[in-house]
Design a protein around this motif. Structure first.
Motif, mmCIF file in Angstrom:
data_model
loop_
_atom_site.group_PDB
_atom_site.id
_atom_site.type_symbol
_atom_site.label_atom_id
_atom_site.label_comp_id
_atom_site.label_asym_id
_atom_site.label_seq_id
_atom_site.Cartn_x
_atom_site.Cartn_y
_atom_site.Cartn_z
ATOM 1 N N SER A 104 0.799 -1.231 0.000
ATOM 2 C CA SER A 104 0.000 0.000 0.000
ATOM 3 C C SER A 104 0.830 1.279 0.000
ATOM 4 N N GLY A 105 2.147 1.169 -0.159
ATOM 5 C CA GLY A 105 2.943 2.397 -0.056
ATOM 6 C C GLY A 105 3.656 2.811 -1.325
ATOM 7 N N ILE A 106 3.454 2.064 -2.414
ATOM 8 C CA ILE A 106 4.228 2.311 -3.638
ATOM 9 C C ILE A 106 3.938 3.703 -4.216
ATOM 10 N N VAL A 107 4.986 4.467 -4.464
ATOM 11 C CA VAL A 107 4.841 5.776 -5.098
ATOM 12 C C VAL A 107 5.101 5.615 -6.592
ATOM 13 N N HIS A 108 4.171 6.096 -7.406
ATOM 14 C CA HIS A 108 4.325 5.955 -8.859
ATOM 15 C C HIS A 108 5.110 7.126 -9.427
ATOM 16 N N SER A 109 6.355 6.889 -9.754
ATOM 17 C CA SER A 109 7.146 7.924 -10.420
ATOM 18 C C SER A 109 7.592 7.371 -11.765
ATOM 19 N N LYS A 110 8.257 8.198 -12.563
ATOM 20 C CA LYS A 110 8.608 7.816 -13.943
ATOM 21 C C LYS A 110 9.425 6.535 -14.044
ATOM 22 N N THR A 111 10.285 6.302 -13.048
ATOM 23 C CA THR A 111 11.200 5.164 -13.181
ATOM 24 C C THR A 111 10.752 3.944 -12.381
ATOM 25 N N LEU A 112 9.530 3.969 -11.827
ATOM 26 C CA LEU A 112 9.045 2.820 -11.047
ATOM 27 C C LEU A 112 9.112 1.543 -11.883
ATOM 28 N N ALA A 113 9.591 0.450 -11.268
ATOM 29 C CA ALA A 113 9.733 -0.826 -11.978
ATOM 30 C C ALA A 113 8.390 -1.305 -12.524
ATOM 31 N N LYS A 114 8.438 -1.908 -13.710
ATOM 32 C CA LYS A 114 7.214 -2.418 -14.364
ATOM 33 C C LYS A 114 6.451 -3.370 -13.451
ATOM 34 N N SER A 115 7.212 -4.269 -12.792
ATOM 35 C CA SER A 115 6.556 -5.305 -11.996
ATOM 36 C C SER A 115 5.836 -4.750 -10.775
ATOM 37 N N LEU A 116 6.022 -3.460 -10.488
ATOM 38 C CA LEU A 116 5.326 -2.887 -9.333
ATOM 39 C C LEU A 116 4.259 -1.879 -9.758
#
Lengths: 227, 336
Positions: free
Chosen positions: B287-299
């Motif tokens: 529940s804490g993932i921050v979506h930025s430009k370089t976020l890994a595909k698998s997440l």
């Protein structure tokens, strides 16, 4: 089996010594315009400035002699740390019984060597030419002071290096030579400093665009004279 | 002729004996990939490993002679620093990153959270020279070692030469670190078919393979590359990770994927030690993932884990604890 190998090696060594025992000198001679560069001496680029060089060191590697386009001699494990202010280090030797028209070498350390771990001799990291916080050799180091630099003690420091694209700073130098006798390669530091604009740029300390640009100018500092 | 054959046979035997001896010091666990470290250039011997171990535990490497490698990489906690999020060095100065656990380093190709170091041999230079860590110069370390009777003896034994060089010092430290191999956890014995997972561990293993293994890849539990796993930036540190080295915006916020072996002991977690417990880490992934430009595909897609799933996954992660490694007397403080 073992014996034969020894005899063979012995023959190779003897002929090698016979062929290459005659050595010519290849001298790196640092200058400021036409004067021999000395440490802690003030020089002038322009009317308004005064410049002193405190440290000037660089790596010469992959030394080769060419006759026309053909390589006629290549130095084995060729890495030399040249300290412009240490007479012992500025003289390299090349075999004298070979006809050549060109000298080729690199200023700096190639990328393979850069990723090969700890090494000894001139490549030992105690020589002060290795970055500690980010792996890689410093190819070329020029330090000093000038009234043009608005820094502490008016210092400037240029540590040029970097082996990975797009910041690969390795330079290949070709020098045409006429005579076969002892060759002196003059390196005019003033040419580099004229290019830099010390009032604006006074240090480069890591692989970067600026390091690549300035490294590209090193080859232009060379000129040849004969003893 | 006979004599020559004799010599040849003796040499062969000597070579075999040497090979057996080195294999014993540095053994690649069954079914593991080939190590990236080229030990042909630094062949392991008992004496060099022992020298490296002495150096690793010796504060002589620091300027004030108080901080050793082990100050931040303690053997009992998988060679990390447990009580601090950011590591503490010389004069109690605080660094900007959490010290990673050290194990199976022969299989990594870049070191540090941002990959600043390109070879294990060169690693020790960084803490030795860092003003917040050991604040020393390798030149002075070599001089100090040269003046020490103890090290003259140890260098002579290891290299047949009492002259201390930077190269030999660094290579010996590498040798000790190369022997820090963790491959004896319950997970490993299950893989070798010597024991079984419980039902809960089995379920946890399935969840792990589904959600985590793309980065924390077996058998090292890291693919040793760099990823952005969606942590929010700590604005007091503003650490951009891998981009600091490559200056490439595509590497922004990417950090080296840490191993999960011995995770039970290597808290606090992440490059800045922001999480104290495994449950904090799982909360981040769900529940804490921050979506930025370089976020890994698998997440990019949310990871859904029920509270039972979380317990199962944690139970599996605890099977990565390797007591043989953690309490190996060969890794601990050298006896006098």
């Amino acid at each position: 089996m073992v014996m034969r190998k020894f005899i063979w090696m012995f023959c190779v060594l003897v002929t090698h010594n016979f062929l290459f025992s005659q050595q010519d000198k290849l001298v790196f001679h640092p200058t400021f315009f036409n004067q021999t560069l000395k440490p802690e001496v003030y020089y002038k680029l322009n009317a308004k400035d005064s410049i002193q060089i405190t440290s000037f060191k660089f790596y010469v590697s992959q030394l080769e002699l060419l006759n026309g386009r053909e390589t006629v001699w290549k130095e084995q494990s060729s890495f030399h740390l040249i300290d412009a202010f240490d007479e012992k280090t500025i003289v390299l030797s090349v075999p004298s019984n070979i006809t050549f028209t060109k000298i080729k070498f690199q200023i700096g350390i190639d990328s393979l060597t850069n990723v090969s771990g700890a090494m000894g001799g001139d490549l030992d990291p105690t020589k002060g030419m290795y970055w500690t916080w980010q792996s890689g050799y410093i190819n070329f180091k020029l330090e000093g002071n000038s009234n043009l630099c608005k820094t502490r003690h008016n210092e400037f420091q240029f540590h040029l290096g970097g082996y990975q694209q797009p910041f690969n700073c390795l330079q290949t130098v070709f020098v045409q030579v006429k005579s076969k006798a002892n060759v002196t390669l003059n390196m005019d530091v003033a040419k580099l400093l004229l290019y830099i604009q010390l009032s604006e740029l006074n240090h480069i300390m890591s692989p970067s665009k600026e390091a690549v640009e300035l490294s590209g100018k090193i080859t232009e500092t060379f000129s040849v004279s004969y003893e | 002729m006979n004599k020559k054959w004799g010599i040849a046979i003796i040499m062969c035997l000597a070579l075999c004996a040497f090979n057996i001896a080195t294999e014993h010091i540095f053994e690649v666990p069954k079914n593991w990939p080939k190590p990236t470290y080229n030990s042909n250039k630094n062949p392991l011997t008992k004496e060099k490993v022992e020298l490296g171990r002495e150096l690793f535990y010796d504060p002589i490497l620091s300027k004030n002679n108080l901080i050793s490698c082990a100050s931040c990489h303690s053997p009992y906690t998988a060679f990390t620093h447990v009580d601090h999020d950011l590591s503490h060095g010389i004069d109690d100065r605080i660094g900007t990153r959490n010290s990673p656990a050290l194990m199976n380093l022969a299989w990594h190709h870049l070191y540090m959270w941002d990959g600043a170091i390109n070879h294990l041999d060169m690693q020790a230079l960084a803490p030795i020279s860092h003003p917040d860590e050991m604040g020393e110069k390798i030149e002075s370390v070599v001089l100090k070692l040269q003046h020490s009777k103890k090290y003259s003896k140890l260098f002579l034994k290891a290299y047949g030469d009492t002259v201390v060089t930077g190269e030999h010092t660094l290579k010996a430290i590498s040798q000790f670190m190369l022997t820090l191999i963790s491959a004896n956890s319950k997970y490993d014995s299950v893989m070798r078919k010597q024991s079984h997972f419980t039902e809960q561990e089995s379920k946890g293993y399935q969840l792990f393979k589904q959600h985590c293994a793309s980065c924390h890849t077996e058998p090292l539990f890291t693919h040793t590359g760099f990823e952005n796993n969606g942590l929010p930036i700590d604005s007091t540190l503003n650490d951009i990770g891998r981009m600091r080295i490559t200056k490439n915006p595509q590497d922004s916020l990417k950090f080296k994927v840490p191993t999960l072996r011995n995770i039970e002991f290597s808290f606090p977690y992440m490059h800045d030690g922001r999480f104290k417990k495994i449950s904090d880490v799982l909360k981040h992934y769900t529940s804490g993932i921050v979506h930025s430009k370089t976020l890994a595909k698998s997440l990019q897609q949310p990871i859904l884990l029920s509270s039972n799933d979380k317990v199962d996954l944690t139970t599996f992660l605890l099977t990565l604890t390797d007591k043989v490694f953690l309490f190996n007397p060969k890794h601990s403080f050298p006896k006098k």
